[in-house]
Design a protein around this motif. Structure first.
Motif, PDB file in Angstrom:
ATOM      1  N   UNK A 165     -14.547   2.974   7.826  1.00 63.23           N
ATOM      2  CA  UNK A 165     -14.470   2.769   6.429  1.00 63.23           C
ATOM      3  C   UNK A 165     -14.102   1.241   6.260  1.00 63.23           C
ATOM      4  N   UNK A 166     -14.807   0.442   5.548  1.00 63.35           N
ATOM      5  CA  UNK A 166     -14.860  -1.044   5.388  1.00 63.35           C
ATOM      6  C   UNK A 166     -13.810  -1.379   4.195  1.00 63.35           C
ATOM      7  N   UNK A 167     -14.455  -0.711   3.376  1.00 67.99           N
ATOM      8  CA  UNK A 167     -13.823  -0.909   1.810  1.00 67.99           C
ATOM      9  C   UNK A 167     -14.223   0.171   0.825  1.00 67.99           C
ATOM     10  N   UNK A 168     -13.494   0.441  -0.418  1.00 67.52           N
ATOM     11  CA  UNK A 168     -14.019   1.345  -1.435  1.00 67.52           C
ATOM     12  C   UNK A 168     -14.192   0.643  -2.629  1.00 67.52           C
ATOM     13  N   UNK A 169     -15.138   1.009  -3.491  1.00 65.76           N
ATOM     14  CA  UNK A 169     -15.563   0.349  -4.606  1.00 65.76           C
ATOM     15  C   UNK A 169     -15.401   1.650  -5.393  1.00 65.76           C
ATOM     16  N   UNK A 170     -15.530   1.377  -6.968  1.00 63.71           N
ATOM     17  CA  UNK A 170     -15.212   2.401  -7.914  1.00 63.71           C
ATOM     18  C   UNK A 170     -16.458   3.550  -7.628  1.00 63.71           C
ATOM     19  N   UNK A 171     -17.518   3.365  -7.337  1.00 61.46           N
ATOM     20  CA  UNK A 171     -18.276   4.550  -7.283  1.00 61.46           C
ATOM     21  C   UNK A 171     -18.926   4.685  -5.630  1.00 61.46           C
ATOM     22  N   UNK A 226      -9.057  -8.028   5.180  1.00 59.60           N
ATOM     23  CA  UNK A 226      -8.956  -8.731   6.202  1.00 59.60           C
ATOM     24  C   UNK A 226      -7.555  -9.449   6.209  1.00 59.60           C
ATOM     25  N   UNK A 227      -7.017 -10.036   5.145  1.00 60.98           N
ATOM     26  CA  UNK A 227      -5.800 -10.452   5.074  1.00 60.98           C
ATOM     27  C   UNK A 227      -4.434  -9.402   5.551  1.00 60.98           C
ATOM     28  N   UNK A 228      -4.652  -8.229   5.072  1.00 61.47           N
ATOM     29  CA  UNK A 228      -3.856  -7.146   5.449  1.00 61.47           C
ATOM     30  C   UNK A 228      -3.784  -6.713   6.951  1.00 61.47           C
ATOM     31  N   UNK A 242      -9.228   2.527   4.199  1.00 58.05           N
ATOM     32  CA  UNK A 242      -9.768   1.729   4.982  1.00 58.05           C
ATOM     33  C   UNK A 242      -9.575   1.693   6.382  1.00 58.05           C
ATOM     34  N   UNK A 243     -10.342   1.488   7.312  1.00 56.86           N
ATOM     35  CA  UNK A 243      -9.994   1.663   8.880  1.00 56.86           C
ATOM     36  C   UNK A 243     -10.126   2.836   9.410  1.00 56.86           C
ATOM     37  N   UNK A 244     -10.254   3.862   8.531  1.00 62.31           N
ATOM     38  CA  UNK A 244     -10.207   5.059   9.191  1.00 62.31           C
ATOM     39  C   UNK A 244     -11.605   5.429   9.776  1.00 62.31           C
ATOM     40  N   UNK A 245     -12.056   6.360  10.513  1.00 57.88           N
ATOM     41  CA  UNK A 245     -13.425   6.660  10.795  1.00 57.88           C
ATOM     42  C   UNK A 245     -14.091   7.632  10.012  1.00 57.88           C
ATOM     43  N   UNK A 246     -15.340   7.453   9.977  1.00 57.88           N
ATOM     44  CA  UNK A 246     -16.241   8.371   9.366  1.00 57.88           C
ATOM     45  C   UNK A 246     -17.299   8.995  10.273  1.00 57.88           C
ATOM     46  N   UNK A 247     -17.645  10.030  10.043  1.00 49.18           N
ATOM     47  CA  UNK A 247     -18.735  10.688  10.823  1.00 49.18           C
ATOM     48  C   UNK A 247     -19.836  10.923   9.983  1.00 49.18           C
ATOM     49  N   UNK A 248     -21.186  10.867  10.535  1.00 45.52           N
ATOM     50  CA  UNK A 248     -22.298  11.395   9.614  1.00 45.52           C
ATOM     51  C   UNK A 248     -23.293  12.000  10.398  1.00 45.52           C
ATOM     52  N   UNK A 249     -23.759  13.244   9.894  1.00 42.32           N
ATOM     53  CA  UNK A 249     -24.706  14.072  10.580  1.00 42.32           C
ATOM     54  C   UNK A 249     -25.881  14.175   9.877  1.00 42.32           C
ATOM     55  N   UNK A 297      -5.199  -0.971   3.510  1.00 43.21           N
ATOM     56  CA  UNK A 297      -5.562  -0.813   2.255  1.00 43.21           C
ATOM     57  C   UNK A 297      -4.389  -0.926   1.542  1.00 43.21           C
ATOM     58  N   UNK A 298      -4.358  -0.337   0.303  1.00 41.23           N
ATOM     59  CA  UNK A 298      -3.187  -0.721  -0.771  1.00 41.23           C
ATOM     60  C   UNK A 298      -2.499   0.433  -0.570  1.00 41.23           C
ATOM     61  N   UNK A 299      -1.025   0.373  -0.766  1.00 45.41           N
ATOM     62  CA  UNK A 299       0.015   1.292  -0.557  1.00 45.41           C
ATOM     63  C   UNK A 299      -0.265   2.584  -1.477  1.00 45.41           C
ATOM     64  N   UNK A 300      -0.870   2.436  -2.705  1.00 49.65           N
ATOM     65  CA  UNK A 300      -1.188   3.612  -3.350  1.00 49.65           C
ATOM     66  C   UNK A 300      -2.386   4.519  -2.674  1.00 49.65           C
ATOM     67  N   UNK A 301      -3.314   3.661  -2.143  1.00 46.72           N
ATOM     68  CA  UNK A 301      -4.295   4.669  -1.342  1.00 46.72           C
ATOM     69  C   UNK A 301      -3.667   5.232  -0.038  1.00 46.72           C
TER      70      UNK A 301
END
Length: 673
Positions: free
Chosen positions: A247-253, A40-42, A223-230, A51-55
């Protein structure tokens, strides 16, 4: 327990298990407050992709290397000299906002791999969840849908359970699961991998509906990119969610994303906009009041017996594919592991077992590596009908020939399975090894070192003057074949590239990058090694000597050659014993269409090799090494050409070429019963 009781028990187990996963997902969502606040801050600072610059860098590299963006677009953005983060966001944003028209057709192809998992109940078929093919006959779904072999034995998978273009329901194709195979399953990541029986026609379901490749690498989503589910929400006919999903955020798993899903979507694939699987959907996060009570969409409290579609889901959760792949790699060992990874296409494109650098080995081990020899096929293989020989390409220094033979055979066996043919035992295959006879060749059959924030690789040109001349000639010829006007070879325009390229060479590489979807720098690396082989007499002779050590001296022979190996094969044909009957030559990913290569073979005036009964050439338009294909204009008409579509990120990989059923069928023609 009769079918009805088993079904009731199974539904109850699924419901309780999914509730546990929903609760765990909600806990992870709450614990991820710092990640959400950082995103949210970004976003508040104006980041379009929080998302982070590395991502972002990993994502941009993945898009570029996968050919998701035209190189003209990439180079146009690079030329604007934007700050690092801004440039990365623009590159990723271009892939998000400018979808090629094939987005829909590729989505349709991906959707075909998705099936409805249903349970038998006294003659009825009741929907249970969703699953999708990740190989010709392997299905991925949730552990809470198929927790064990007993559950798998009671279900079927229905493909094409959907409406057609005229809105009429299609007749599903129904498949059973392999009954005596225990599912590879894990509760933590909530996945089960099960094998599907062949259909009535003897073919696996993937032969008709295709399958999705599981990609273990990072960079498939930010984060912020679209996802599609079938999937099959609430057991309905197949549906797709492609709007207001991101995508809201990513965790390790796990990944957390916004999208509308319902319980029947358990086990659905979560795709990015390139239709790569990024996650396995398994749970939802319900909105709660300040007392922790779940809320309906209308703001009232959820009541016992309420259907899940009335719940206000604030987020959904899926297990990351990269973590599932990592778990699969460590779940088995030995032959079972290699078979599974081979079926999934997860074995490395080239030698899967590489030794450490020689300087890091004890002296004895280093000496042993330098003396690696090729492998001979088993006596009496293929019932004496002939011999099968694999001739590898460049970049195999210190590789393990046995691992390489298994990797090639795994790709071939995927194709044979799709073709409904018996598979091949690796020990029946001959594999000459010359990887340590090509000193000076430039690394593995992949892009060379990462030298910029965008992951552009550099291909170091040969330094020997005569080899350098041939190398530049081949690169310039490739550019002309890609449409570059010959007068531009002397022009002064063009953008610079790393790696010492200049003048006509630089302009040729720039043209290949900007005017085609091909990877000019990878082509440069391969052609650099081809030039070294053709111009260095000692290297050439050392390679041919090594190859002849592991070639049959009589009888019928099928040669399958790849990349630089196709050039070596043409020279080898001039030196084989007269008692060897070369019944079939298969060339894949070959540079033999370049005049500069053809003219420097040991038999440069050769058209079609006379001692070869049949020659099949297979090539992929996305494979940069095949820029000179088709070969027929150069080599004559009595040549069988096949054009295939390989995954862009592995367009040159031999196991992808061999996995096509028509190619596998051609390779084993006359060898299998």
């Amino acid at each position: 327990m009769d079918d009805h009781d088993f079904t009731a028990d199974m539904y109850e187990r699924v419901r309780h298990s999914r509730q546990r996963h929903d609760e765990a997902a909600a806990e992870r969502f709450g614990a991820a407050l710092p990640e959400r606040e950082a995103a949210e801050e970004l976003a508040g600072q104006g980041a379009s992709l929080p998302d982070s610059e590395s991502q972002l860098q990993a994502r941009a590299e993945h898009l570029i290397s996968g050919g998701a963006l035209p190189m003209e677009t990439v180079m146009s953005l690079v030329s604007q000299e934007l700050p690092g983060r801004r440039l990365l966001e623009r590159i990723i944003g271009a892939s998000k906002d400018l979808q090629a028209v094939n987005f829909l057709s590729r989505g349709s192809r991906a959707a075909a791999t998705v099936g409805r998992i249903s349970v038998f109940d006294n003659g009825r078929v009741l929907p249970l969840g969703t699953g999708f093919l990740v190989s010709p006959d392997l299905l991925l779904t949730n552990h809470h849908v198929l927790p064990d072999a007993d559950a798998a034995a009671h279900v079927v998978v229905e493909f094409a359970a959907e409406t057609g273009i005229d809105n009429s329901a299609a007749q599903p194709a129904v498949y059973r699961l392999v009954g005596d195979l225990v599912p590879l399953t894990e509760e933590e990541l909530d996945f089960s991998l099960v094998r599907v029986e062949a259909g009535a026609d003897g073919r696996p379901p993937g032969a008709q509906f295709g399958w999705n490749r599981l990609i273990g690498a990072q960079g498939k989503l930010v984060n912020g990119e679209s996802v599609n589910i079938v999937g099959h929400p609430s057991g309905r006919l197949k549906e797709i969610a492609i709007r207001r999903n991101e995508l809201l955020f990513q965790l390790e798993d796990f990944l957390h994303y916004e999208t509308d899903t319902e319980p029947g979507n358990s086990g659905s694939p979560v795709f990015n906009d390139q239709w790569e699987v990024v996650a396995l959907h398994h749970a939802g996060v319900p909105r709660k009041d300040d007392q922790g009570r779940e809320l309906r969409r209308d703001g009232t409290l959820v009541q016992p017996g309420d259907p899940d579609e009335v719940v206000d889901w604030v987020a959904n959760e899926g297990a990351r594919v990269s973590r599932i792949v990592a778990r699969l790699r460590t779940s088995l060992s030995g032959t079972a592991r290699e078979q599974l990874l081979g079926d999934l296409g997860l074995l490395p494109a080239t030698a899967p077992t590489a030794l450490p650098a020689a300087e890091a080995l004890p002296a004895r081990a280093a000496a042993a590596a330098s003396q690696r020899r090729g492998l001979r096929g088993r006596t009496g293989a293929f019932a004496g009908r002939g011999s099968l020989l694999f001739l590898h390409g460049r970049g195999q220094e210190n590789a393990d020939p046995e691992g390489m033979r298994r990797s090639w055979t795994a790709g071939l066996n995927r194709g044979l399975t799709l073709a409904g043919l018996p598979t091949v035992d690796p020990v029946d295959v001959w594999l000459p090894f010359y990887g340590n006879r090509t000193a000076g060749t430039s690394g593995r059959e992949a892009l060379l070192g990462d030298e910029s924030a965008l992951g552009f690789a550099s291909a170091t040109p040969p330094t020997d003057p005569t080899t350098r001349v041939l190398y530049e000639e081949m690169i310039q010829e490739a550019a002309v074949k890609a449409g570059m006007p010959e007068e531009l070879l002397t022009a002064q325009e063009g953008f610079s590239l790393p790696g010492g390229a200049s003048g006509a060479l630089r302009r040729s590489l720039a043209w290949l990058a900007a005017r085609t979807d091909l990877d000019g720098l990878f082509m440069s690396a391969v052609l650099g090694d081809v030039a070294r082989y053709l111009e260095d007499r000692k290297t050439r002779q050392a390679v041919l000597d090594a190859v002849r050590e592991s070639v049959p001296d009589s009888g019928g022979l099928t040669i399958v050659a790849h990349s630089l190996g196709t050039v070596v094969a043409m020279d080898l044909l001039t030196q084989l014993d007269a008692a060897v009957d070369v019944r079939l030559l298969v060339t894949a990913g070959s540079p033999l269409g370049l005049d500069a290569v053809h003219e420097r073979l040991l038999a440069p005036k050769l058209r079609r090799p006379e001692r070869v009964a049949r020659w099949d050439n297979v090539w992929c338009p996305a494979d940069p090494v095949t820029i000179g294909c088709p070969l027929r204009p150069r080599w004559g008409g009595d040549l069988h050409e096949s054009v295939v579509t390989n995954p862009r990120e592995q367009a040159h990989a031999i196991h992808e070429y061999l996995a096509h059923p028509d190619i596998a069928r051609a390779v084993t023609r006359g060898l299998l019963p």
